[in-house]
Motif scaffolding. Structure first.
Motif, mmCIF file in Angstrom:
data_model
loop_
_atom_site.group_PDB
_atom_site.id
_atom_site.type_symbol
_atom_site.label_atom_id
_atom_site.label_comp_id
_atom_site.label_asym_id
_atom_site.label_seq_id
_atom_site.Cartn_x
_atom_site.Cartn_y
_atom_site.Cartn_z
ATOM 1 N N ALA A 29 50.614 42.430 27.309
ATOM 2 C CA ALA A 29 51.204 42.495 26.674
ATOM 3 C C ALA A 29 52.978 42.287 26.623
ATOM 4 O O ALA A 29 53.634 42.767 26.010
ATOM 5 N N GLY A 30 52.758 40.622 26.768
ATOM 6 C CA GLY A 30 53.892 39.635 26.219
ATOM 7 C C GLY A 30 54.674 40.081 27.458
ATOM 8 O O GLY A 30 55.912 39.332 26.878
ATOM 9 N N LEU A 68 45.475 39.570 23.677
ATOM 10 C CA LEU A 68 44.956 38.758 24.520
ATOM 11 C C LEU A 68 44.018 40.116 25.181
ATOM 12 O O LEU A 68 43.730 40.826 25.158
ATOM 13 N N GLU A 69 42.587 39.167 25.578
ATOM 14 C CA GLU A 69 41.533 40.390 26.209
ATOM 15 C C GLU A 69 41.827 39.755 27.305
ATOM 16 O O GLU A 69 41.405 39.525 28.398
ATOM 17 N N GLY A 70 41.605 41.965 27.768
ATOM 18 C CA GLY A 70 40.976 42.123 29.295
ATOM 19 C C GLY A 70 42.497 41.878 30.135
ATOM 20 O O GLY A 70 43.857 41.534 29.839
ATOM 21 N N ASP A 71 42.056 40.700 31.147
ATOM 22 C CA ASP A 71 43.459 40.843 32.295
ATOM 23 C C ASP A 71 44.049 38.974 31.968
ATOM 24 O O ASP A 71 43.794 38.344 32.820
ATOM 25 N N LEU A 72 43.409 38.321 30.645
ATOM 26 C CA LEU A 72 43.928 36.750 30.381
ATOM 27 C C LEU A 72 45.459 36.833 30.405
ATOM 28 O O LEU A 72 45.893 37.131 29.426
ATOM 29 N N VAL A 73 45.619 35.806 30.655
ATOM 30 C CA VAL A 73 47.264 35.451 30.770
ATOM 31 C C VAL A 73 47.889 34.285 30.037
ATOM 32 O O VAL A 73 46.169 32.681 30.255
ATOM 33 N N LYS A 74 48.423 34.299 29.103
ATOM 34 C CA LYS A 74 48.431 33.083 28.087
ATOM 35 C C LYS A 74 49.913 32.161 28.520
ATOM 36 O O LYS A 74 50.960 32.849 28.717
ATOM 37 N N ILE A 75 49.158 30.978 28.813
ATOM 38 C CA ILE A 75 50.990 29.779 29.067
ATOM 39 C C ILE A 75 51.005 29.551 27.681
ATOM 40 O O ILE A 75 50.133 28.744 27.380
ATOM 41 N N ASN A 76 51.581 29.441 27.920
ATOM 42 C CA ASN A 76 52.756 28.484 26.805
ATOM 43 C C ASN A 76 53.900 27.538 27.239
ATOM 44 O O ASN A 76 54.164 27.459 28.021
#
Length: 287
Positions: free
Chosen positions: A213-214, A183-191
């Motif tokens: 960072a996972g 991910l780029e920057g402070d992007l949060v991934k929502i699975n």
């Protein structure tokens, strides 16, 4: 009865080949360990305990009709027999005429393909689990519950159920493979993901939020009563993911899932009223 192992009877190569097949199969590690212990007569059944000098009744505590060794517990006991008879693999199992469980394992591995062998391992583990629950906690499981715990209870019927109720969304969607990128920057991934089973009247939704960072920032799961197609359940999962992101105050986030049809609903005009409601609620949460 002779206590020689199957490896001594049939030779070391047969046992080695079986072990290699076991560790190579696509089953959970705990299932493989359980099968390895069963093959080497290391399960805590009464016959094995007596052979190690532990004084205990040798009769099966579940059916009270035979000596509790590995073969009886996982094959001959009435509780186990009902599970095996209900599966298609029974056509192969019923031809076994031996007694030692390690010989039983070798017979199965030589007669079936890898998929059926994995099914055999999963059911054997589930039988052992349910048996221990019955003996030590007094909790009895039905044949279907034992099969469901193995994770293969209604795979075929679920497949046909999904095709029937969701057929209009199962065509024309090409499989696109993308390489993973951080991910780029402070992007949060929502699975998000959904679980749909044909034999229950609810669906389960799971959501996990991770940073670049996972590291897991948040997780949630919920149950929706009612019968939904897999496609509609995935649409609900998208809505739940956007709700979690909004409630936690994430500024930059992206939803990720494995259902391209549900993603298309968000980016294109829906064809069902319920889809429209889920899409509009998801979009409103993004604003």
């Amino acid at each position: 009865m002779s206590r020689r192992s199957c490896g001594e009877i049939l030779g070391p190569c047969s046992a080695v080949t079986w072990c290699r097949k076991l560790w190579a199969c696509h089953s959970l590690r705990k299932v493989k360990i359980h099968m390895w212990r069963a093959f080497h007569r290391a399960l805590a059944v009464k016959d094995n305990l007596r052979s190690r000098g532990i004084s205990c009744p040798i009769v099966c505590p579940v059916c009270e009709e035979g000596t509790e060794d590995s073969t009886h517990a996982l094959w001959l006991c009435a509780a186990a027999r009902g599970v095996w008879i209900s599966r298609s693999i029974w056509e192969v199992l019923c031809n076994f005429r031996g007694r030692p469980f390690d010989a039983f394992c070798l017979f199965i591995s030589q007669q079936v393909n890898n998929e059926c062998f994995e099914l055999f391992c999963m059911l054997t583990w589930s039988l052992s689990y349910s048996r221990n629950q019955c003996i030590f906690n007094g909790k009895a499981y039905s044949t279907m519950e034992i099969i469901e715990r193995a994770g293969i209870g209604n795979v075929y019927s679920d497949y046909n159920f999904c095709r029937k109720v969701d057929g209009s969304h199962g065509h024309g969607s090409p499989i696109v493979r993308h390489a993973w990128r951080p991910l780029e920057g402070d992007l949060v991934k929502i699975n998000v993901d959904a679980l749909v089973l044909s034999f229950v009247d609810y669906v389960r939704i799971g959501v996990v939020a991770r940073d670049r960072a996972g590291i897991v920032l948040a997780a949630a799961s919920t149950k929706f009563l009612g019968r939904f197609s897999p496609h509609m359940a995935e649409c609900i999962a998208i809505r739940e993911g956007t709700m979690l992101a909004r409630n936690l105050g994430f500024e930059k986030w992206v939803v990720e899932l494995d259902a391209i049809n549900a993603v298309n609903v968000v980016h294109s005009p829906p064809v069902r009223a319920l889809e429209a409601g889920l899409r509009d609620s998801s979009r409103s949460l993004e604003d």
